[in-house]
Write an enzyme that holds these catalytic residues in place. Structure first.
Site, PDB file in Angstrom:
ATOM      1  N   LEU A 177      -8.695  -9.361  37.500  1.00 23.64           N
ATOM      2  CA  LEU A 177      -8.678  -7.918  37.738  1.00 23.64           C
ATOM      3  C   LEU A 177      -8.803  -7.180  36.415  1.00 23.64           C
ATOM      4  O   LEU A 177      -8.247  -7.596  35.391  1.00 23.64           O
ATOM      5  CB  LEU A 177      -7.371  -7.503  38.426  1.00 23.64           C
ATOM      6  CG  LEU A 177      -7.106  -8.134  39.796  1.00 23.64           C
ATOM      7  CD1 LEU A 177      -5.907  -7.465  40.452  1.00 23.64           C
ATOM      8  CD2 LEU A 177      -8.320  -8.093  40.696  1.00 23.64           C
TER       9      LEU A 177
ATOM     10  N   GLY B 129      -7.284 -13.060  38.888  1.00 19.85           N
ATOM     11  CA  GLY B 129      -8.162 -12.636  39.989  1.00 19.85           C
ATOM     12  C   GLY B 129      -9.447 -13.463  40.051  1.00 19.85           C
ATOM     13  O   GLY B 129     -10.021 -13.646  41.128  1.00 19.85           O
TER      14      GLY B 129
ATOM     15  N   ASN C 292      -2.311 -16.816  36.192  1.00 14.96           N
ATOM     16  CA  ASN C 292      -1.453 -16.654  35.010  1.00 14.96           C
ATOM     17  C   ASN C 292      -0.689 -15.333  34.999  1.00 14.96           C
ATOM     18  O   ASN C 292      -0.192 -14.913  33.955  1.00 14.96           O
ATOM     19  CB  ASN C 292      -2.321 -16.747  33.742  1.00 14.96           C
ATOM     20  CG  ASN C 292      -3.381 -15.658  33.680  1.00 14.96           C
ATOM     21  OD1 ASN C 292      -3.966 -15.323  34.692  1.00 14.96           O
ATOM     22  ND2 ASN C 292      -3.630 -15.106  32.510  1.00 14.96           N
ATOM     23  N   GLU C 293      -0.583 -14.677  36.160  1.00 14.32           N
ATOM     24  CA  GLU C 293       0.044 -13.345  36.215  1.00 14.32           C
ATOM     25  C   GLU C 293       1.383 -13.295  35.486  1.00 14.32           C
ATOM     26  O   GLU C 293       1.677 -12.327  34.779  1.00 14.32           O
ATOM     27  CB  GLU C 293       0.251 -12.909  37.679  1.00 14.32           C
ATOM     28  CG  GLU C 293      -0.977 -12.361  38.367  1.00 14.32           C
ATOM     29  CD  GLU C 293      -1.962 -13.429  38.826  1.00 14.32           C
ATOM     30  OE1 GLU C 293      -1.726 -14.618  38.541  1.00 14.32           O
ATOM     31  OE2 GLU C 293      -2.965 -13.068  39.454  1.00 14.32           O
TER      32      GLU C 293
HETATM   33  N1  CO8 Z   1      -9.495  -6.603  32.116  1.00 17.34           N
HETATM   34  C1  CO8 Z   1     -10.013  -5.709  31.248  1.00 17.34           C
HETATM   35  N2  CO8 Z   1     -10.541  -6.068  30.057  1.00 17.34           N
HETATM   36  C2  CO8 Z   1     -10.554  -7.364  29.742  1.00 17.34           C
HETATM   37  C3  CO8 Z   1     -10.023  -8.355  30.605  1.00 17.34           C
HETATM   38  C4  CO8 Z   1      -9.472  -7.921  31.843  1.00 17.34           C
HETATM   39  N3  CO8 Z   1      -8.972  -8.780  32.732  1.00 17.34           N
HETATM   40  N4  CO8 Z   1     -10.182  -9.552  30.014  1.00 17.34           N
HETATM   41  C5  CO8 Z   1     -10.773  -9.333  28.828  1.00 17.34           C
HETATM   42  N5  CO8 Z   1     -11.000  -8.025  28.646  1.00 17.34           N
HETATM   43  C6  CO8 Z   1     -11.668  -7.366  27.516  1.00 17.34           C
HETATM   44  C7  CO8 Z   1     -10.953  -7.656  26.195  1.00 17.34           C
HETATM   45  O1  CO8 Z   1      -9.907  -6.760  25.975  1.00 17.34           O
HETATM   46  C8  CO8 Z   1     -12.092  -7.458  25.222  1.00 17.34           C
HETATM   47  O2  CO8 Z   1     -12.295  -6.062  25.053  1.00 17.34           O
HETATM   48  P1  CO8 Z   1     -12.791  -5.463  23.630  1.00 17.34           P
HETATM   49  O3  CO8 Z   1     -14.143  -6.089  23.411  1.00 17.34           O
HETATM   50  O4  CO8 Z   1     -12.825  -3.996  23.859  1.00 17.34           O
HETATM   51  O5  CO8 Z   1     -11.777  -5.908  22.622  1.00 17.34           O
HETATM   52  C9  CO8 Z   1     -13.307  -7.997  25.980  1.00 17.34           C
HETATM   53  O6  CO8 Z   1     -12.958  -7.951  27.358  1.00 17.34           O
HETATM   54  C10 CO8 Z   1     -13.663  -9.426  25.612  1.00 17.34           C
HETATM   55  O7  CO8 Z   1     -12.490 -10.226  25.729  1.00 17.34           O
HETATM   56  P2  CO8 Z   1     -12.173 -11.429  24.726  1.00 17.34           P
HETATM   57  O8  CO8 Z   1     -12.535 -11.048  23.326  1.00 17.34           O
HETATM   58  O9  CO8 Z   1     -10.770 -11.858  24.965  1.00 17.34           O
HETATM   59  O10 CO8 Z   1     -13.245 -12.514  25.246  1.00 17.34           O
HETATM   60  P3  CO8 Z   1     -13.161 -14.090  25.099  1.00 17.34           P
HETATM   61  O11 CO8 Z   1     -14.498 -14.590  25.479  1.00 17.34           O
HETATM   62  O12 CO8 Z   1     -12.580 -14.503  23.776  1.00 17.34           O
HETATM   63  O13 CO8 Z   1     -12.074 -14.548  26.209  1.00 17.34           O
HETATM   64  C11 CO8 Z   1     -11.078 -14.464  28.400  1.00 17.34           C
HETATM   65  C12 CO8 Z   1     -12.358 -14.327  27.569  1.00 17.34           C
HETATM   66  C13 CO8 Z   1     -10.603 -15.931  28.351  1.00 17.34           C
HETATM   67  C14 CO8 Z   1     -11.396 -14.089  29.833  1.00 17.34           C
HETATM   68  C15 CO8 Z   1      -9.987 -13.559  27.789  1.00 17.34           C
HETATM   69  O14 CO8 Z   1     -10.559 -12.262  27.623  1.00 17.34           O
HETATM   70  C16 CO8 Z   1      -8.764 -13.419  28.613  1.00 17.34           C
HETATM   71  O15 CO8 Z   1      -7.933 -14.323  28.656  1.00 17.34           O
HETATM   72  N6  CO8 Z   1      -8.609 -12.253  29.306  1.00 17.34           N
HETATM   73  C17 CO8 Z   1      -7.459 -11.918  30.064  1.00 17.34           C
HETATM   74  C18 CO8 Z   1      -7.542 -12.526  31.404  1.00 17.34           C
HETATM   75  C19 CO8 Z   1      -6.327 -12.220  32.224  1.00 17.34           C
HETATM   76  O16 CO8 Z   1      -5.211 -12.530  31.883  1.00 17.34           O
HETATM   77  N7  CO8 Z   1      -6.559 -11.579  33.382  1.00 17.34           N
HETATM   78  C20 CO8 Z   1      -5.509 -11.245  34.270  1.00 17.34           C
HETATM   79  C21 CO8 Z   1      -5.813  -9.947  34.960  1.00 17.34           C
HETATM   80  S1  CO8 Z   1      -4.537  -9.593  36.162  1.00 17.34           S
HETATM   81  C22 CO8 Z   1      -5.131 -10.210  37.652  1.00 17.34           C
HETATM   82  O17 CO8 Z   1      -6.264 -10.596  37.778  1.00 17.34           O
HETATM   83  C23 CO8 Z   1      -4.223 -10.267  38.856  1.00 17.34           C
HETATM   84  C24 CO8 Z   1      -3.268  -9.163  38.854  1.00 17.34           C
HETATM   85  C25 CO8 Z   1      -2.400  -9.136  40.083  1.00 17.34           C
HETATM   86  C26 CO8 Z   1      -1.601  -7.838  40.036  1.00 17.34           C
HETATM   87  C27 CO8 Z   1      -0.343  -7.913  40.786  1.00 17.34           C
HETATM   88  C28 CO8 Z   1       0.564  -6.737  40.443  1.00 17.34           C
HETATM   89  C29 CO8 Z   1       1.611  -6.549  41.472  1.00 17.34           C
END
Ligand code: CO8
Length: 300
Positions: A106, A151, A175-176
């Protein structure tokens, strides 16, 4: 080898398929034209439907990380609905056109500093995506060709079969907990249905992201395949699943998934309210902001 009870691979479109019920086009009386491929593309997703095999490919193309924004989810639902209603389509392969990433889950920016109205619309779209994908009548195969946290993992878990690229650098999981948030009950239900209660509980509590070999070991993905073999393997898996009569497979799928789908349908509004009250807490907003900062710092 073909598992017991499964029909051998079928090289011709079977007579019982959804595609077979489509009336032949007057311009193509044989109905067997040169593997026609219909393509429709919007901003974030490319869809290619091969009309002779009845298989569509949905490619996520929302760089840098295919995050599931409101726009992405809306396009996803529209594309899936189009395919669902298309009698020429019996199966869908989900994959990514962005190198090294299936989906980063997400879009966290959709959950930070926004209005209640926005959270409502966003969460409804997340629910809708899962209800449509998990409840799809089509055969759904995820080709996880990169990292797939949260997500992104849910999208893969909602398919009938998961093939992941054989590369320990890529990981997948819910990994939430690492973000200081809690996976909703229907994320958890979907996970439990794939890997079982014990494995799901440990993985959820620890917010584990499993490198591909480990994901395979715990049954989170069904197969690991070298990058260059992914498409070939996906086509073979599709052919195996499409060799069965649609109605029997669909009713079986529904029997296995209905209770979990019904649970969200029955509690949909309550689930939205829970999401809003949880995500609006200052402590949760702070965790999300810190997580985003950590992602940015990791880069520099
Ligand atoms: N949302 C928004 N932006 C993101 C996300 C995301 N999920 N993931 C990465 N980005 C952004 C980064 O901030 C970065 O932005 P910028 O260029 O402006 O600095 C850009 O995308 C590129 O990211 P990386 O430099 O980290 O790229 P890498 O290729 O090195 O790594 C990964 C890619 C492995 C995907 C890494 O970005 C990562 O681990 N991202 C986080 C993933 C994550 O933890 N997602 C969880 C989202 S929460 C969810 O899906 C369920 C929520 C349920 C909610 C329940 C509430 C009740």
């Amino acid at each position: 080898s073909v598992p017991p009870g499964v029909l051998p691979l079928c090289h011709q479109p079977p007579a019982w398929g959804r595609g077979a019920r489509q009336p032949p086009s007057p311009l193509q009386p044989s109905g067997l034209l040169l593997a026609p491929c219909r393509t429709f593309s919007n901003n974030k997703i490319l869809v290619e439907l091969n009309e002779s095999s009845g298989v569509a490919m949905m490619k996520f193309k929302s760089p840098p990380v295919n995050s599931l924004s409101l726009d992405f989810l809306t396009e996803f639902c529209i594309s899936l609905e189009k395919l669902e209603n298309d009698r020429a389509c019996r199966g869908v392969i989900l994959t990514s056109a962005v190198p090294k990433i299936f989906s980063s889950g997400l879009d966290i920016t959709e959950m930070c500093g926004k209005s209640t109205e926005h959270y409502t619309e966003f969460w409804r779209a997340v629910q809708e995506t899962w209800l449509r994908l998990y409840g799809s009548n089509m055969v759904t195969v995820a080709v996880v060709n990169g990292s797939s946290p949260a997500g992104g993992c849910l999208l893969a878990l909602s398919c009938d079969y998961r093939i992941m690229v054989e590369n320990p650098k890529f990981s997948i999981g819910l990994n939430e907990a690492q973000l200081g948030i809690v996976a909703p009950f229907w994320f958890k239900d979907t996970f439990v249905n794939v890997v079982g209660h014990r494995v799901a509980e440990r993985s959820l509590q620890l917010g584990s992201l499993h490198p591909a070999p480990e994901a395979h070991k715990i049954g989170l993905v069904d197969e690991l395949v070298p990058e260059e073999k992914l498409q070939e393997k996906a086509a073979a898996v599709m052919a195996q699943w499409l060799a069965l009569p649609d109605h029997a497979r669909q009713l079986t799928k529904s029997m296995m998934r209905k209770a979990v789908l019904d649970r969200l349908v029955a509690h949909r509004e309550e689930d939205i309210q829970n999401f809003i009250s949880f995500i609006s807490k200052e402590s949760i907003q702070k965790s999300l902001r810190m997580y985003m900062e950590m992602l940015k710092k990791k880069k520099s």
